[in-house]
Design an enzyme around this catalytic site. Structure first.
Site, mmCIF file in Angstrom:
data_model
loop_
_atom_site.group_PDB
_atom_site.id
_atom_site.type_symbol
_atom_site.label_atom_id
_atom_site.label_comp_id
_atom_site.label_asym_id
_atom_site.label_seq_id
_atom_site.Cartn_x
_atom_site.Cartn_y
_atom_site.Cartn_z
ATOM 1 N N ASP A 30 -30.779 37.365 36.145
ATOM 2 C CA ASP A 30 -31.950 36.493 36.157
ATOM 3 C C ASP A 30 -31.655 35.294 37.074
ATOM 4 O O ASP A 30 -30.569 34.704 37.013
ATOM 5 C CB ASP A 30 -32.247 36.021 34.730
ATOM 6 C CG ASP A 30 -33.614 35.386 34.595
ATOM 7 O OD1 ASP A 30 -34.459 35.956 33.892
ATOM 8 O OD2 ASP A 30 -33.835 34.314 35.195
ATOM 9 N N ASN A 86 -40.756 40.514 26.850
ATOM 10 C CA ASN A 86 -42.047 39.887 26.625
ATOM 11 C C ASN A 86 -43.087 40.836 27.211
ATOM 12 O O ASN A 86 -43.160 41.001 28.427
ATOM 13 C CB ASN A 86 -42.092 38.518 27.323
ATOM 14 C CG ASN A 86 -41.061 37.550 26.769
ATOM 15 O OD1 ASN A 86 -40.842 37.497 25.561
ATOM 16 N ND2 ASN A 86 -40.418 36.804 27.648
ATOM 17 N N GLN A 93 -44.882 37.001 28.951
ATOM 18 C CA GLN A 93 -44.506 37.709 30.176
ATOM 19 C C GLN A 93 -45.074 36.976 31.387
ATOM 20 O O GLN A 93 -46.285 36.782 31.486
ATOM 21 C CB GLN A 93 -45.034 39.154 30.155
ATOM 22 C CG GLN A 93 -44.627 39.949 31.394
ATOM 23 C CD GLN A 93 -45.114 41.397 31.349
ATOM 24 O OE1 GLN A 93 -45.765 41.822 30.401
ATOM 25 N NE2 GLN A 93 -44.779 42.154 32.375
ATOM 26 N N HIS A 99 -39.773 44.164 32.259
ATOM 27 C CA HIS A 99 -38.354 43.818 32.368
ATOM 28 C C HIS A 99 -37.811 43.488 30.988
ATOM 29 O O HIS A 99 -38.401 42.698 30.254
ATOM 30 C CB HIS A 99 -38.127 42.639 33.325
ATOM 31 C CG HIS A 99 -39.008 41.461 33.059
ATOM 32 N ND1 HIS A 99 -40.337 41.425 33.424
ATOM 33 C CD2 HIS A 99 -38.764 40.275 32.446
ATOM 34 C CE1 HIS A 99 -40.867 40.275 33.065
ATOM 35 N NE2 HIS A 99 -39.928 39.557 32.452
ATOM 36 N N HIS A 101 -34.845 41.744 28.857
ATOM 37 C CA HIS A 101 -33.839 40.689 29.013
ATOM 38 C C HIS A 101 -32.604 41.020 28.184
ATOM 39 O O HIS A 101 -32.716 41.479 27.045
ATOM 40 C CB HIS A 101 -34.360 39.355 28.457
ATOM 41 C CG HIS A 101 -35.532 38.776 29.171
ATOM 42 N ND1 HIS A 101 -35.429 37.711 30.035
ATOM 43 C CD2 HIS A 101 -36.856 39.076 29.138
ATOM 44 C CE1 HIS A 101 -36.631 37.366 30.489
ATOM 45 N NE2 HIS A 101 -37.515 38.186 29.957
#
Ligand code: 5GP
Ligand code: ZN
Length: 139
Positions: A30, A86, A93, A99, A101
């Site tokens: 990230d 999310n 999101q 995606h 995490h």
């Protein structure tokens, strides 16, 4: 999708610190991490919501999560990780490319369990729980 940053990383058009990949999924750090080692795992194809991804793609995403979570923890000397996604803007999101995490967790961090993401618990009767379970089970 041309203006999607995650499509750009997957295609090698945007710099990304890629830490793992398989046929249908890619993992990279990230850019604005919540913790050292904060990693995102995405399907290679642009899919906005979890339900938009194919079964093969979601399995590939989960396979990378399974493979990388212990490696990430070891790399940053974490004791655990919060793993989740999310799904939809109402859930937080921001990037419209699915995606997951992996956020490494430490005893002295100021985070909480995933439960806090949804606020306080609603009061639901047994009848309401039965009704919800039936509605989910029906398709
Ligand atoms: P979301 O709120 O959509 O679940 O999380 C989006 C995440 O993507 C955020 O943690 C944010 O830091 C990360 N992010 C946004 N843009 C980029 C980017 O261009 N590159 C990388 N590596 N991460 C990004
Ligand atoms: Zn995309």
């Amino acid at each position: 999708m041309s203006d999607c940053p995650f499509c750009g990383i997957v295609a090698g058009e945007i710099p990304g610190r890629i830490v793992g990949e398989n046929d249908h999924a890619v993992a990279f750090l990230d850019a604005n991490p919540m913790a050292p080692g904060h990693t995102l795992v995405v399907p290679r194809e642009h899919r906005e919501r979890l339900a938009d991804a194919t079964s093969e793609e979601t399995q590939a995403v989960f396979a990378l999560l399974h493979e990388l979570a212990p490696k990430i923890e070891t790399a940053v000397d974490a004791e655990g990780a919060t793993v989740g996604l999310n799904d939809g803007s109402v859930a937080g999101q921001e990037v419209p490319h699915v995606h997951a995490h992996v956020i490494p967790r430490f005893p002295d961090d100021d985070g909480g369990p995933i439960h806090v993401a949804a606020g306080s618990r609603p009061e639901l009767s047994d009848a309401e729980l039965d009704e919800i379970a039936a509605a989910i089970g029906d398709d």
